[in-house]
Design a protein around this motif. Structure first.
Motif, PDB file in Angstrom:
ATOM      1  N   ARG A 249       0.877  -1.179   0.000  1.00  0.00           N
ATOM      2  CA  ARG A 249       0.000   0.000   0.000  1.00  0.00           C
ATOM      3  C   ARG A 249       0.910   1.222   0.000  1.00  0.00           C
ATOM      4  NH1 ARG A 249      -5.485  -0.936   3.556  1.00  0.00           N
ATOM      5  NH2 ARG A 249      -5.913  -3.076   2.851  1.00  0.00           N
ATOM      6  N   VAL A 250       0.843   2.001  -1.073  1.00  0.00           N
ATOM      7  CA  VAL A 250       1.809   3.080  -1.249  1.00  0.00           C
ATOM      8  C   VAL A 250       1.105   4.286  -1.874  1.00  0.00           C
ATOM      9  CG1 VAL A 250       2.528   2.235  -3.536  1.00  0.00           C
ATOM     10  CG2 VAL A 250       4.113   3.611  -2.181  1.00  0.00           C
ATOM     11  N   TYR A 251       1.551   5.495  -1.481  1.00  0.00           N
ATOM     12  CA  TYR A 251       0.981   6.694  -2.098  1.00  0.00           C
ATOM     13  C   TYR A 251       2.013   7.801  -2.148  1.00  0.00           C
ATOM     14  CZ  TYR A 251       0.282   9.213   2.403  1.00  0.00           C
ATOM     15  OH  TYR A 251       0.447   9.863   3.591  1.00  0.00           O
ATOM     16  N   GLU A 252       1.738   8.761  -3.030  1.00  0.00           N
ATOM     17  CA  GLU A 252       2.556   9.968  -3.132  1.00  0.00           C
ATOM     18  C   GLU A 252       1.652  11.144  -3.436  1.00  0.00           C
ATOM     19  OE1 GLU A 252       6.570  11.765  -5.334  1.00  0.00           O
ATOM     20  OE2 GLU A 252       5.738   9.842  -6.002  1.00  0.00           O
ATOM     21  N   ILE A 253       1.884  12.252  -2.740  1.00  0.00           N
ATOM     22  CA  ILE A 253       1.250  13.535  -3.062  1.00  0.00           C
ATOM     23  C   ILE A 253       2.354  14.410  -3.624  1.00  0.00           C
ATOM     24  CG2 ILE A 253       0.031  15.554  -2.184  1.00  0.00           C
ATOM     25  CD1 ILE A 253      -1.064  13.775   0.054  1.00  0.00           C
ATOM     26  N   GLY A 254       2.263  14.755  -4.890  1.00  0.00           N
ATOM     27  CA  GLY A 254       3.376  15.473  -5.496  1.00  0.00           C
ATOM     28  C   GLY A 254       2.965  16.333  -6.670  1.00  0.00           C
ATOM     29  N   ARG A 255       3.906  17.187  -7.071  1.00  0.00           N
ATOM     30  CA  ARG A 255       3.695  18.099  -8.185  1.00  0.00           C
ATOM     31  C   ARG A 255       3.858  17.343  -9.501  1.00  0.00           C
ATOM     32  NH1 ARG A 255       0.993  22.650  -6.917  1.00  0.00           N
ATOM     33  NH2 ARG A 255       1.774  24.510  -7.936  1.00  0.00           N
ATOM     34  N   ILE A 256       2.940  17.590 -10.422  1.00  0.00           N
ATOM     35  CA  ILE A 256       2.929  16.979 -11.751  1.00  0.00           C
ATOM     36  C   ILE A 256       3.015  18.108 -12.777  1.00  0.00           C
ATOM     37  CG2 ILE A 256       1.593  15.568 -13.367  1.00  0.00           C
ATOM     38  CD1 ILE A 256       2.637  14.049 -10.913  1.00  0.00           C
ATOM     39  N   PRO A 268      -0.410  24.215 -15.879  1.00  0.00           N
ATOM     40  CA  PRO A 268       0.669  23.339 -16.344  1.00  0.00           C
ATOM     41  C   PRO A 268       1.342  22.529 -15.241  1.00  0.00           C
ATOM     42  CG  PRO A 268       0.824  25.475 -17.408  1.00  0.00           C
ATOM     43  CD  PRO A 268      -0.228  25.604 -16.354  1.00  0.00           C
ATOM     44  N   GLU A 269       1.368  23.051 -14.018  1.00  0.00           N
ATOM     45  CA  GLU A 269       1.830  22.250 -12.883  1.00  0.00           C
ATOM     46  C   GLU A 269       0.706  22.192 -11.864  1.00  0.00           C
ATOM     47  OE1 GLU A 269       4.826  23.949 -10.274  1.00  0.00           O
ATOM     48  OE2 GLU A 269       4.871  25.752 -11.508  1.00  0.00           O
ATOM     49  N   PHE A 270       0.492  21.008 -11.327  1.00  0.00           N
ATOM     50  CA  PHE A 270      -0.614  20.812 -10.393  1.00  0.00           C
ATOM     51  C   PHE A 270      -0.244  19.706  -9.416  1.00  0.00           C
ATOM     52  CE2 PHE A 270      -1.223  18.238 -14.127  1.00  0.00           C
ATOM     53  CZ  PHE A 270      -1.645  16.998 -13.661  1.00  0.00           C
ATOM     54  N   THR A 271      -1.104  19.495  -8.425  1.00  0.00           N
ATOM     55  CA  THR A 271      -0.802  18.521  -7.378  1.00  0.00           C
ATOM     56  C   THR A 271      -1.699  17.304  -7.522  1.00  0.00           C
ATOM     57  OG1 THR A 271      -0.144  20.296  -5.887  1.00  0.00           O
ATOM     58  CG2 THR A 271      -0.600  18.159  -4.892  1.00  0.00           C
TER      59      THR A 271
END
Length: 500
Positions: A249-256, A268-271
């Protein structure tokens, strides 16, 4: 000069230049007297405005020290009233000549709206019943060299709000509230997943391959390695490598980062939140997303019902789940499920005015998706899970056994906005490689959004990945809904803007 007169006369560049010069002259005088406020490194405060206004009975007659920005000034002979705004709110200051001395009183008189000050004094209530601080000391901590917008109108220019978010936050309390909700939502998401045994990780932003979805990437260059690299368009392929590695079980909250157009829905950049769970499927991901978003609304907004884009959105659990084929049939009358050939699909789509973009060879799945995208999506107001997407637009999702033209994929739509995307993840390395190859063919034909071949990811799958459910959630769009914001720029502190 009276501050209201200052602001009402900002009609020309000359007026503004004069005001800027007046403020700089005041600073120069302080510096000449060896009282430069910018030399002060610290001010010790022991209270905030909300501590006092919310607990007056406990705080009355107590000595307190506060700091903040002056937002209003009223002179009454040998007394001055100031409105002080700090991190928690607003409070009135009462300053008398005899209490603070001639020098401090003169400094306060000559001070400007926007100055940052520190004060000490006793808590009391005026004859009009307003909780205030009777000041006995005052210090200027930072000089404001630019006038703030006129207080009754605030900062109303939308573009200027995004370019100068710092002024927007000073003038508009509702802007701060938006970003408090954003912070609360992200904290809620982390707590929700952590409590369910998920592990938060970080994966690379710079990649040699653009993958994980179909989108046009930003490119950059690594000088030392002399390599072109891509800013990530998704975190998916790295997170699924971790599933292969046994982190179940794995997750990431990050900029795309996606090199695409800008609109009320796109920056153009979002979370993005992406999560993966071994031994789960897209039905489990529906249950999880529904519980996450509905409980977040209840926890943060106090209700399952929120207002967004003029609609009352009911997030009470029990959201509709319907296949893309059935939705297209419901809104257009076209029954794609019964069509057995591409030619039949071409004719049917044309009957409702849908054709494939120029130069793209149509398939049954592409035409189904185009009909949904152009004739159905904007009608989806209340929460609905649109399930069973065609394989052509779902290169990383597992095929449905009952109809291999479709995949076990869903997207959640609210107010015609896609809020999240989930799969029963494809774990067959042979099928995955074939789908990558089709994406490569599309890319070679000029589709700059098509995916690239990721040989290392195929290599990982060949070691064996368990059945896995995956979910990606647009953090920004969820915050838009929870705050009733109509544009993504309202929920990103510093959105991408064209140069002035």
């Amino acid at each position: 000069m009276n501050e209201s007169i200052e602001n009402s006369n900002l009609s020309t560049e000359q007026d503004l230049s004069e005001i800027l010069q007046v403020r700089r002259d005041k600073l120069a005088k302080l510096q000449a007297e060896n009282r430069d406020p910018f030399h002060i490194t610290k001010f010790v405060r022991d209270a905030f405005s909300a501590d006092i206004t919310g607990n007056f009975e406990e705080m009355e007659n107590k000595e307190v020290s506060l700091a903040g920005r002056v937002m209003a000034k009223r002179e009454m002979g040998k007394a001055i009233f100031l409105d002080l705004h700090d991190d928690k709110g607003r409070i009135q200051l009462y300053i008398k000549l005899n209490d603070v001395g001639a020098q401090s009183f003169e400094d306060i008189k000559k001070g400007d709206i926007g100055d940052i000050i520190g004060i000490s004094g006793k808590v009391f209530k005026t004859r009009k019943g307003e909780i205030s601080i009777h000041c006995n000391s005052f210090i200027l901590l930072a000089k404001s060299l630019r006038p703030l917008p006129e207080k009754y109108h605030g900062l109303t220019n939308q573009e200027l709000k995004y370019r100068q978010r710092y002024v927007d936050l000073i003038m508009n309390p509702e802007t701060r509230r938006t970003f408090e909700v954003r912070s609360a939502f992200i904290k809620f998401v982390r707590r929700f997943l952590d409590d369910r045994g998920y592990i938060e990780v970080e994966t690379p932003v710079l990649n040699l391959i653009s993958g994980g979805t179909t989108a046009r990437p930003f490119t950059t260059h690594h000088n030392t390695l002399n390599l072109d690299m891509y800013l990530r368009i998704a975190t998916e392929l790295h997170l699924k490598r971790l599933i292969v590695g046994g982190i179940e079980r794995v997750y990431e909250i990050g900029r795309i980062f996606r090199n695409e157009g800008m609109s009320t829905k796109h920056n153009p950049e979002f979370t993005m939140l992406e999560l993966y769970e071994a031994y789960a499927d897209y039905n489990d991901m529906m249950d999880l997303f529904e519980e996450l978003l509905s409980s977040a609304a209840k926890n943060i907004c106090g209700s399952f019902v929120v207002e967004w884009k003029g609609e009352k959105v009911d997030l009470t659990p029990g959201w509709r789940r319907i296949s893309m084929c059935d939705l297209v049939k419901e809104h257009t009358g076209l029954d794609f499920a019964s069509m057995s050939s591409t030619e039949e699909a071409v004719t049917a789509a044309a009957s409702v005015g849908v054709k494939m973009p120029e130069g793209k060879e149509p398939t049954w799945g592409d035409l189904l998706y185009e009909c949904f995208d152009r004739r159905v999506e904007d009608k989806l107001i209340q929460p609905v899970f649109v399930i069973d997407y065609p394989v052509e637009v779902s290169p990383l999702a597992k095929r449905k056994q009952s109809d291999p033209r479709l995949t076990e994929r869903y997207e959640l739509f609210i107010c015609s906005n896609e809020m999240g995307n989930a799969f029963s993840e494809l774990n067959d390395p042979i099928d995955q490689k074939q789908r990558f190859q089709r994406q490569v063919e599309l890319r070679n034909a000029g589709d700059l959004e098509a995916a690239m071949m990721d040989d290392d990811y195929i290599n990982a799958l060949e070691y064996g990945m368990p059945p896995t459910g995956g979910l990606g959630i647009g953090i920004d769009r969820c915050v838009m809904m929870l705050t009733g914001s109509t544009t993504i720029r309202d929920v990103i502190l510093f959105p991408t803007m064209k140069p002035e």
